[in-house]
Design an enzyme around this catalytic site. Structure first.
Site, short mmCIF file in Angstrom:
data_model
loop_
_atom_site.label_atom_id
_atom_site.label_comp_id
_atom_site.label_asym_id
_atom_site.label_seq_id
_atom_site.Cartn_x
_atom_site.Cartn_y
_atom_site.Cartn_z
N VAL A 1 -18.47 24.28 -4.42
CA VAL A 1 -18.20 25.53 -3.70
C VAL A 1 -19.00 25.52 -2.40
O VAL A 1 -20.23 25.53 -2.41
CB VAL A 1 -18.58 26.77 -4.55
CG1 VAL A 1 -18.35 28.05 -3.75
CG2 VAL A 1 -17.77 26.80 -5.84
N LYS B 1 -0.71 26.67 7.38
CA LYS B 1 0.19 27.82 7.22
C LYS B 1 0.09 28.72 8.46
O LYS B 1 1.09 29.19 8.98
CB LYS B 1 -0.18 28.62 5.97
CG LYS B 1 0.59 29.92 5.87
CD LYS B 1 0.42 30.65 4.57
CE LYS B 1 1.20 31.98 4.63
NZ LYS B 1 1.28 32.67 3.35
N ARG C 1 14.23 -1.28 14.78
CA ARG C 1 15.29 -1.14 15.80
C ARG C 1 16.52 -0.49 15.19
O ARG C 1 17.18 0.33 15.81
CB ARG C 1 15.64 -2.50 16.40
CG ARG C 1 14.69 -2.82 17.55
CD ARG C 1 14.99 -4.16 18.19
NE ARG C 1 16.32 -4.26 18.71
CZ ARG C 1 17.05 -5.37 18.67
NH1 ARG C 1 16.55 -6.46 18.11
NH2 ARG C 1 18.25 -5.40 19.18
N TYR C 2 16.87 -0.91 13.99
CA TYR C 2 17.97 -0.27 13.25
C TYR C 2 17.84 -0.66 11.79
O TYR C 2 16.92 -1.40 11.43
CB TYR C 2 19.34 -0.64 13.83
CG TYR C 2 19.57 -2.13 14.00
CD1 TYR C 2 19.95 -2.92 12.93
CD2 TYR C 2 19.42 -2.74 15.25
CE1 TYR C 2 20.16 -4.28 13.09
CE2 TYR C 2 19.63 -4.10 15.42
CZ TYR C 2 19.99 -4.86 14.33
OH TYR C 2 20.20 -6.20 14.47
N HIS D 1 20.22 -13.30 2.80
CA HIS D 1 20.80 -12.13 2.15
C HIS D 1 20.24 -11.91 0.76
O HIS D 1 20.97 -11.74 -0.21
CB HIS D 1 22.33 -12.22 2.12
CG HIS D 1 22.92 -12.21 3.49
ND1 HIS D 1 22.92 -11.09 4.29
CD2 HIS D 1 23.49 -13.20 4.22
CE1 HIS D 1 23.47 -11.38 5.46
NE2 HIS D 1 23.82 -12.65 5.44
N PHE E 1 22.94 -14.85 -21.25
CA PHE E 1 23.70 -15.74 -22.14
C PHE E 1 25.12 -15.99 -21.62
O PHE E 1 25.65 -15.21 -20.81
CB PHE E 1 23.74 -15.20 -23.57
CG PHE E 1 24.41 -13.85 -23.78
CD1 PHE E 1 25.75 -13.64 -23.48
CD2 PHE E 1 23.68 -12.80 -24.33
CE1 PHE E 1 26.36 -12.43 -23.71
CE2 PHE E 1 24.29 -11.57 -24.56
CZ PHE E 1 25.63 -11.39 -24.25
N ARG F 1 16.04 -12.48 -21.19
CA ARG F 1 17.05 -12.46 -20.13
C ARG F 1 16.40 -12.10 -18.80
O ARG F 1 15.40 -11.40 -18.78
CB ARG F 1 18.09 -11.39 -20.50
CG ARG F 1 19.31 -11.39 -19.65
CD ARG F 1 20.22 -10.25 -20.05
NE ARG F 1 19.63 -8.98 -19.65
CZ ARG F 1 20.14 -7.79 -19.96
NH1 ARG F 1 21.21 -7.70 -20.72
NH2 ARG F 1 19.57 -6.69 -19.54
N1 LIG Z 1 -15.94 22.98 -2.10
C1 LIG Z 1 -15.67 23.39 -0.91
O1 LIG Z 1 -15.65 24.57 -0.70
C2 LIG Z 1 -15.44 22.41 0.17
N2 LIG Z 1 -15.20 22.75 1.43
C3 LIG Z 1 -15.04 21.61 2.16
N3 LIG Z 1 -15.16 20.55 1.33
C4 LIG Z 1 -15.12 19.12 1.73
O2 LIG Z 1 -16.45 18.70 2.02
C5 LIG Z 1 -16.41 17.58 2.89
C6 LIG Z 1 -17.49 17.71 3.95
O3 LIG Z 1 -18.73 17.96 3.38
P1 LIG Z 1 -20.04 17.60 4.17
O4 LIG Z 1 -19.94 18.27 5.47
O5 LIG Z 1 -21.18 18.08 3.32
O6 LIG Z 1 -20.02 16.06 4.32
C7 LIG Z 1 -15.02 17.54 3.50
O7 LIG Z 1 -14.39 16.36 3.04
C8 LIG Z 1 -14.33 18.80 2.97
O8 LIG Z 1 -12.96 18.53 2.69
C9 LIG Z 1 -15.40 21.01 0.09
N4 LIG Z 1 -15.61 20.21 -0.99
C10 LIG Z 1 -14.85 20.03 -2.07
O9 LIG Z 1 -14.13 20.67 -2.69
#
Ligand SMILES: NC(=O)c1ncn([C@@H]2O[C@H](COP(=O)(O)O)[C@@H](O)[C@H]2O)c1NC=O
Length: 530
Positions: free
Chosen positions: A79, A151, A233-234, A292, A479, A526
């Site tokens: 986290v 998004k 190319r194709y 081929h 066969f 086979r």
């Molecule tokens: N847990 C999180 O909230 C979280 N947020 C970002 N990351 C990842 O942590 C990495 C970077 O971490 P650092 O800056 O500590 O090297 C990135 O690859 C990013 O995709 C996380 N790590 C994995 O889930």
């Protein structure tokens, strides 16, 4: 419009200036350059642990994400950025006054740029890591950032590839355009989809067990991840478009390096792959010449030059414009020979420097060096209309093993004939069904391929062999349903036959061989190839 907003509530936003960026990357390449550019442009950066350190070292103004969220990076990094203060800042659609107002009320600043690349899951699996070591490399926070920013591409530029840093640096002066952000978003979603495909494949391959099912459990879903390598190319024909995609962890023809020659075509790739199927069945030096997708010559010998000479002699007319695969480096002597033969492609594990020099004098010949870790795929995907067939590959390694063959008529053959039979049995596997292959001295002398009945394939093989059919050995990929196909070979004078056996008329077929005094072996296996 979505989310209950009417069309006229959306304010137009094309160019978005970059004022605030979130950066969290595993692959830190190019980060110092980007950080410095952001610092020079006065962009405020929010960043995670070790990324923040690299960015701060460039002089950029960096806020640690924990400072922003008021929540420590915790649970071994599981986290970090998963927090409303981060995600509201990424997801707010600033085309809407209502979103702008809510952000203000919540005291949250929006992001205009998100730079993320993910934990190296694929590389971790490739390193041979297992269990929790792999699971720990499943990025959760990263894809969440990527998907949120993608998004909201109406407002945010999402960058997942250090190759795009230059475009971002250029946009620091001008702002990002909607077209640019939309393209980056497409790339970002492709990236997370590919990442999840790799995670799903690993789980399905490693963790799926079922107490009531023995052996292999088929995955619930499959897909092939591929990254655009070349627009060709194709396609198979000039009116078809085509491109080559590479699997991220592939070790095959798609990963081969082109050392010389005209651009590879779609058909060159198909034929080169077929040539590898044929040449890499053997431990000893082997050469296959393909047209081929079918061999017009396959041979093994003590040297690669000799293997080529024997393969070429099988059908010199058809070898014109062929694709040659060798399972050994191309030597100077072989290059000298090949130089005199019109050849589309030569594919091999390596080319001696002098060989390369000689072949490079031919402008058009394509020279492909296989990746050092070249391996043939163990699983085959075949596209159908509306679906895929998935199966184990039918690969031989180290030639055919005749220890399990059953002699069904005649005397045991001498060692040289047995070697020829083993060779023919391995070689016929690379010929499209219905396949009959005649061989002599561990070289094909006549190949009958791709016919809708075995009699025609036998005629083709015999016609191509001409006088060489006499005293050749014969292999049939499946066969003989009746004695007639075999009789064509017996009349031509073959000295021994190998085939899978298993027809309800086997007795009739065996009787024909017995009558001709020709020994015949059943392999019990086979090798159809379509
Ligand atoms: N847990 C999180 O909230 C979280 N947020 C970002 N990351 C990842 O942590 C990495 C970077 O971490 P650092 O800056 O500590 O090297 C990135 O690859 C990013 O995709 C996380 N790590 C994995 O889930």
């Amino acid at each position: 419009m979505s989310a209950g907003h009417s069309a006229d509530e959306y304010r137009e936003r094309d160019v978005v200036p970059i004022r605030r960026a979130l950066i969290s990357v595993s692959d830190k390449s190019g980060l110092d350059r980007l950080g410095k550019a952001l610092a020079d442009a006065g962009v405020e950066v929010v960043s995670t642990g070790s990324t923040a350190k690299v960015v701060a070292a460039t002089g950029a103004k960096v806020t640690e994400v924990s400072e922003l969220t008021g929540f420590p990076e915790s649970l071994d990094g599981r986290v970090k950025t998963l927090h409303p203060k981060v995600h509201a800042g990424i997801l707010a659609d600033l085309r809407l006054e209502a979103h702008e107002r809510q952000l203000r009320e919540l005291g949250i600043e929006p992001f205009d740029l998100v730079v993320v690349n993910l934990y190296p899951f694929v590389q971790t699996v490739a390193s041979g890591a297992q269990g929790d070591d792999v699971v720990e490399q499943i990025d959760i926070g990263g894809p969440t950032l990527v998907r949120a920013a993608a998004k909201n591409h109406a407002n945010v530029a999402i960058v997942v590839d250090p190759a795009d840093y230059d475009a971002v640096i250029a946009a620091l002066q001008t702002g990002t355009t909607l077209a640019q952000r939309r393209n980056l978003a497409a790339k970002a979603f492709a990236h997370t989809a590919e990442y999840d495909r790799a995670v799903a494949d690993w789980f399905q391959a490693n963790l799926v067990t079922h107490p009531e099912v023995e052996g292999w459990v088929w995955p619930q879903s499959v897909g092939i991840a591929g990254e655009l390598a070349h627009v060709l190319r194709y396609g198979e024909n000039p009116h078809q478009q085509a491109a080559l995609y590479r699997q991220p962890l592939g070790h095959g023809i798609a990963q081969a390096e082109q050392l010389h020659g005209k651009e590879m075509s779609y058909n060159n790739y198909v034929d080169a792959d077929a040539a590898l199927r044929a040449a890499f069945d053997f431990d000893r030096p082997a050469v296959a010449i393909i047209k081929h997708a079918n061999p017009c010559g396959i041979a093994v010998a003590d040297t690669i030059e000799e293997a080529h000479a024997k393969a070429h002699a099988c059908d010199p007319l058809s070898a014109y414009g062929g694709v040659i695969a060798a399972n050994r480096p191309i030597t100077k002597a072989l290059a000298q020979t090949v130089k005199g033969i019109f050849t589309e492609v030569v594919v091999a594990p390596a080319f001696e420097p002098e060989a390369l020099e000689i072949l490079e004098t031919k402008k058009n010949i394509r020279l492909l060096r296989l990746p050092a870790d070249f391996t043939r795929d163990e699983t085959i995907f075949k596209q159908l209309s509306g679906g895929l067939l998935v199966s184990d590959a039918d690969n031989f390694t180290g030639g055919a093993d005749s220890s399990g063959w059953r002699l069904v008529t005649g005397e045991e053959v001498d060692p040289a004939t047995r070697r020829d039979l083993e060779f023919a049995w391995a070689a016929v596997r690379s010929v499209k069904s219905n396949a009959i292959l005649l061989a002599h001295d561990e070289a094909s002398v006549g190949v009958g391929m791709g016919q809708v009945n075995r009699v025609d394939s036998a005629h083709l093989a015999v016609n191509r062999a001409g006088a060489r059919a006499r005293d050749a050995v014969a292999a049939s990929d499946a066969f003989f349903p009746f004695a007639d196909g075999l009789e064509v070979l017996l009349e031509a004078g073959v000295r021994a036959v190998v085939q899978p056996g298993g027809s309800i008329r086997d007795e009739e077929v065996i009787a024909a061989a017995r009558k001709a005094g020709v020994p015949m072996y059943f392999t019990g296996e086979r090798h159809f190839f379509h």
